[in-house]
Design an enzyme around this catalytic site. Structure first.
Site, PDB file in Angstrom:
ATOM      1  CB  CYS A 170      -0.962  -0.042   1.183  1.00  0.00           C
ATOM      2  SG  CYS A 170      -2.145   1.324   1.251  1.00  0.00           S
ATOM      3  CG  ASP A 227      -6.786  -1.205  -5.226  1.00  0.00           C
ATOM      4  OD1 ASP A 227      -7.472  -0.251  -4.791  1.00  0.00           O
ATOM      5  OD2 ASP A 227      -5.618  -1.425  -4.846  1.00  0.00           O
ATOM      6  CG  HIS A 259      -5.873  -1.270  -1.481  1.00  0.00           C
ATOM      7  ND1 HIS A 259      -4.876  -0.903  -2.344  1.00  0.00           N
ATOM      8  CD2 HIS A 259      -5.475  -0.860  -0.253  1.00  0.00           C
ATOM      9  CE1 HIS A 259      -3.921  -0.280  -1.676  1.00  0.00           C
ATOM     10  NE2 HIS A 259      -4.258  -0.251  -0.396  1.00  0.00           N
TER      11      HIS A 259
END
EC number: 3.1.1.45
Length: 291
Positions: A170, A227, A259
């Protein structure tokens, strides 16, 4: 709101790049408050048997920052992997990733890269994490701290920094791309769902798509087709930028993965793409001399 959606909001922040006092002097215990309750049924816990693992201190120009280090208990020097945190800092999940890598024979090191801005582990929601801490972290500071982490690892005598890799998740996925363009000693990187494009700011002057031509190491990008924060179109832009610059980059997009599909302690976890991504990480590092 996903962790990545929150990360996007950090683009708007502005601060100076002056030297700062280290605020977070130790790592979080357990999981960050903002991710509670954890998904206990899927959370992976890797033991320390056969390992030397725990908190260490990394000297920087502003003082020592905490980090988590894991490596095999015997032998060495070991190929070295920097592990770059999610938006939640170096909490239990990132520590466990370090131990997983140590079980594979690596010296894994995860520095707390928010140490000057604050301790996100005690903040209770993502918006607060972004506004109070993450939005104030300059890319230049992060690059410098990762350089310091490499120097620390080399100084232990247990890390072979001639075989240096980096992986991040991330927020750390974006940093993985940037560091592969920053440090010529990096042999390979693996970026998990890291943001690729964005507006420039004083703290974040460039994004991965802007530094594709400067990449000094092959990078593997692992992304989720579902995502909501990273459109597939931005992945295509990064692919084209790498191709135009004749850089070695590969991308795997897992069609139905959201995600944070590797985050086994969260509802976003998807076992199949997480396991496949982990296998590809190992193959990528071996292929490019980080083994």
């Amino acid at each position: 709101m996903t962790a990545f959606d929150a990360d996007l909001r950090s683009l708007a922040a502005q601060t100076t790049l002056s030297r700062r006092t280290v605020i977070a002097t130790s790592l979080a215990t357990g999981f960050a408050l903002a991710v509670q309750p954890v998904a206990a049924q899927t959370t992976i816990t890797t033991g320390t048997d056969g390992l030397t693992a725990g908190e260490v201190k990394i000297p920087t120009q502003d003082g020592e920052i905490p980090a988590y280090r894991a490596m095999p208990a015997e032998g060495g020097p070991f190929p070295t992997i920097l592990v770059v945190q999610e938006i939640f800092g170096v909490h239990e999940h990132i520590k466990d990733v370090c131990r997983r890598l140590a079980k594979l024979g690596y010296f894994a090191l995860a520095p707390e890269l928010y140490a000057r801005q604050g301790d996100v582990s005690k903040l209770t929601n993502i918006q607060q994490i972004v506004s109070e801490v993450v939005s104030k972290v300059p890319d230049a500071q992060v690059m410098s701290d990762l350089d310091a982490a490499v120097a620390y690892a080399k100084g232990t005598g247990k890390a072979d920094t001639g075989r240096l890799g980096i992986t991040g998740f991330c927020w750390g996925g974006r940093i993985t791309w940037l560091y592969a363009a920053h440090n010529p000693d990096v042999k390979a990187g693996v970026a998990w769902y890291g943001r690729l494009v964005g507006d420039s700011s004083a703290l974040m002057p460039k994004h991965p798509v802007d530094v594709a031509a400067e990449l000094k190491a092959p990078v593997l990008g692992l992304y989720g087709g579902a995502d909501q924060g990273i459109p597939v179109g931005t992945i295509d832009r990064m692919k084209e930028a790498c191709r135009a610059a004749a850089k070695t980059c590969d991308f795997v997009v897992f069609p139905d993965a959201p995600h944070a599909f590797h985050a086994d302690y969260r509802p976003s976890y998807r076992a199949e793409p997480a396991q496949e991504g982990w296998k590809r990480l190992q193959d990528w590092f071996r292929q490019h001399g980080v083994a």
